[in-house]
Every structure is written in C-alpha cells, then in structure tokens.
Design an enzyme around this catalytic site. Structure first.
Site, PDB file in Angstrom:
ATOM      1  CD  GLN A   1      -3.422  -4.419   6.425  1.00  0.00           C
ATOM      2  OE1 GLN A   1      -3.295  -3.431   5.719  1.00  0.00           O
ATOM      3  NE2 GLN A   1      -4.124  -5.469   6.034  1.00  0.00           N
TER       4      GLN A   1
ATOM      5  CE  LYS B   1      -3.900  -2.333   2.120  1.00  0.00           C
ATOM      6  NZ  LYS B   1      -4.589  -2.724   3.356  1.00  0.00           N
TER       7      LYS B   1
ATOM      8  CG  ASP C   1      -9.676   0.142   5.144  1.00  0.00           C
ATOM      9  OD1 ASP C   1      -9.501  -0.023   3.927  1.00  0.00           O
ATOM     10  OD2 ASP C   1      -9.074  -0.504   6.021  1.00  0.00           O
TER      11      ASP C   1
END
Ligand code: NAP
Length: 287
Positions: free
Chosen positions: A98, A54, A121
């Site tokens: 994460q 990422k 997200d």
C-alpha cells in the site's frame, strides 16, 4: 440532454460476481483459493481503510487475503526482506504494498523488488514496459484498467476517438494513455506544464481526469457528447468527496460521465481482485 451517469458501483459489482464464479472454478480445479497479501507499512489512517476494504473485497469473492502490518518506523531493509519472502512463497499469488510508504523507504526500489508475476498493482517496470509496448499480457494497473472497463460499459468504441488524459503518473495517467492507444484512440496526455488545458479538454471525445485537484476541469470546457471519466478523489473543505471535474456543468454537455464517489473508485478494487485471479491462474494452472 442530460448525460448518462456511468454507475461504477454496478459495473464493479457485476465484475466481482464474474470473478467470484471464476475463483470458485479455480478452487474446484486446483483445490486452493488465490492468495493476496497486502502490506501496510504506514500509520496513515486512510491507507489502513483502503487495506481493510481490499481484504474484505477479496474474501467476498473467495480470494484468501493476508495483511502484514508493519510499524511506520520499519527499516528499509526489513520491508525489502518481507517482499523477498513473499516473492519466494509458493502459496502467495499477489503482493500489494500500500502506497505511499514512509519516507525512509525507496518506493521505486520496493516496486522493483516485487516478483512481476505477483505485482497485482501492475507497477513493476516489466509490467509497465510491456504495456507501453502495446503488450497487455502482463499485469495491468487497476485504476486504468477500471477506466477502460467503464468506457466500454457505456458502449463507447475507442477506435479513432480523440482521448485526452489529464495527468501522467505511473499509477494512472501513463498506463491509461497506453491502454487508450492500444485501443486505437488518438491520445493527448496533459500535465502541469500543459499550456492551455481548457483547449485540450475541449477536443476530447473521451476525457480521463487524473490530477487530484478539486473541480479543476470546468463544465464549460467539456466537448458536447464527450465521455468523461473522473479519477480524481479530493476532499473539499466541507468534507465532501469531489472529483477533478465540475460535475453538474460537465453532465450538461457530456454524453456519459462517472460520478465521484461511485465511479472509478469501486472499479479499482474490482480490478485488483481480477489481477489476483489472473496472477493465481497463471502461476498455478498455466505454468
Ligand atoms: P499524482 O501522482 O499526483 O499525479 C497528478 C498528475 O496531475 C501529474 O501528472 C501532474 O502533472 C498533473 N497535474 C497536477 N496539476 C495539474 C494542473 N494544474 N494541470 C494539469 N495537470 C496537472 O496523482 P495520481 O496518483 O495519478 O492520482 C490522481 C488523482 O486520482 C488523485 O486525486 C488520486 O487520489 C486519484 N486516484 C483515484 C483512484 C481511484 O481509485 N478512484 C486511484 C488512484 C488515484 P506533473 O506530472 O507535471 O506534475
């Protein structure tokens, strides 16, 4: 007739190119690049790889990326404190924690602690709630967003189509069902208690499989002419990555299908970059 293979790598690459141009425009306008912060609080090697990828992808399109790596035994309060610090930092546009995190943490509390405007997200209840009300002005979860872009790239108009979603997680199944409904598909959501999965799958003009079980969906279940988006990522005993759909059989019946790997996966990262750009633009320009 063999199905069109939906090339997620190519679609993602195009999207990344567009994002790179828009990031450069933003930088020219405000003099600073969007800033994504990724928090890794586990010692899971797969998560470390995801986080690294990422960060790399962000840098490639001109987005600044910072990684906070915390030891796996970090206390619950310390992680929440870091999130609060990042929320308050005006130079941070996007925060991604994460998942999964070690069990001392409360995942729901971590998600709720995020500033919804920085929740790239799209998991915060405010963003999820807006989406479920048909309002896509919040930040939309990356994988579901990627699924819709892949369907659109295959030239499929969702209005009036029967879409069947396998899985009801807050990460994939639920938000993708919302996005399909918002595009006027008739949506059926299936889960582990669904009685006859094969029958439900057989009615799908558009099938989204997000279960996490290797080739659970047999090729013979797939409706002729369907569009199949396989979100599943499973590693089989031989170490090969497979999806939730038995690809060869499904490809004989579908009109279009995503491969695993090279389908949804690349779109997830591209959509994370897009969300970071959106968050930065809203915070720094549109206020
Ligand atoms: P999850 O949270 O474990 O959810 C799985 C869903 O599948 C649940 O709703 C579960 O039903 C349902 N399910 C389980 N067994 C089933 C069965 N036999 N029949 C019907 N439904 C069943 O997983 P997730 O986070 O949504 O991820 C799903 C898959 O997508 C995983 O393979 C994951 O690795 C992959 N994924 C890929 C990407 C990507 O970028 N390509 C991104 C995210 C996830 P219940 O709710 O009843 O338990």
């Amino acid at each position: 007739m063999a199905a069109q293979i939906i090339d997620g790598k190519a679609v993602a690459q195009r999207l990344r190119g567009e994002i790179k141009t828009k990031v450069a425009d933003l930088v020219a306008h405000i003099g600073v690049a969007p800033h994504l912060v990724v928090v890794l609080a586990s010692d899971d090697p797969a998560s470390a790889v995801y986080v690294r990828n990422k960060g790399k992808a962000a840098e490639e399109v001109g987005i600044r990326s910072t990684q906070h790596t915390l030891p796996a035994n970090t206390e619950k309060a310390a992680l929440l404190e870091l999130i609060q610090k990042l929320n308050a930092d005006p130079d941070v546009d996007g925060i991604l924690v994460q998942l999964p995190v070690p069990k001392q943490h409360d995942t729901e509390a971590l998600i709720r602690a995020l500033d919804p405007a920085k929740d790239v997200d799209g998991l915060h209840p405010l963003n999820a709630g807006l989406l479920s009300r048909g309002d896509e002005s919040g930040l939309i979860p990356c994988t579901p967003k990627g699924c819709i872009k892949l369907i659109e790239s295959a030239g499929v108009d969702l209005a009036g189509k029967h879409a069947v979603v396998l899985g009801r997680s807050r990460l994939v199944g639920r938000p993708v069902a919302d996005l399909l409904l918002n595009r006027n598909a008739t949506v059926t959501t299936c889960h582990s208690r669904t009685k006859d999965l094969a029958q439900e799958v057989g009615r799908a003009d558009v099938l989204i499989a997000a279960i996490g079980k290797e080739e659970l969906v047999k090729g013979s279940w797939v409706k002729f002419g369907a569009t199949v988006i396989d979100v599943g990522i499973n590693r089989n005993p031989a170490g090969k990555l497979t999806g939730d759909v038995a690809f060869p059989g499904a490809a004989e019946r579908a009109a279009a299908i995503t491969p695993v790997p090279g389908g949804v996966g690349p779109m997830t990262i591209a959509c994370l970059l897009e969300n970071t750009l959106i968050a930065a633009t809203r915070r720094r320009v549109m206020r």
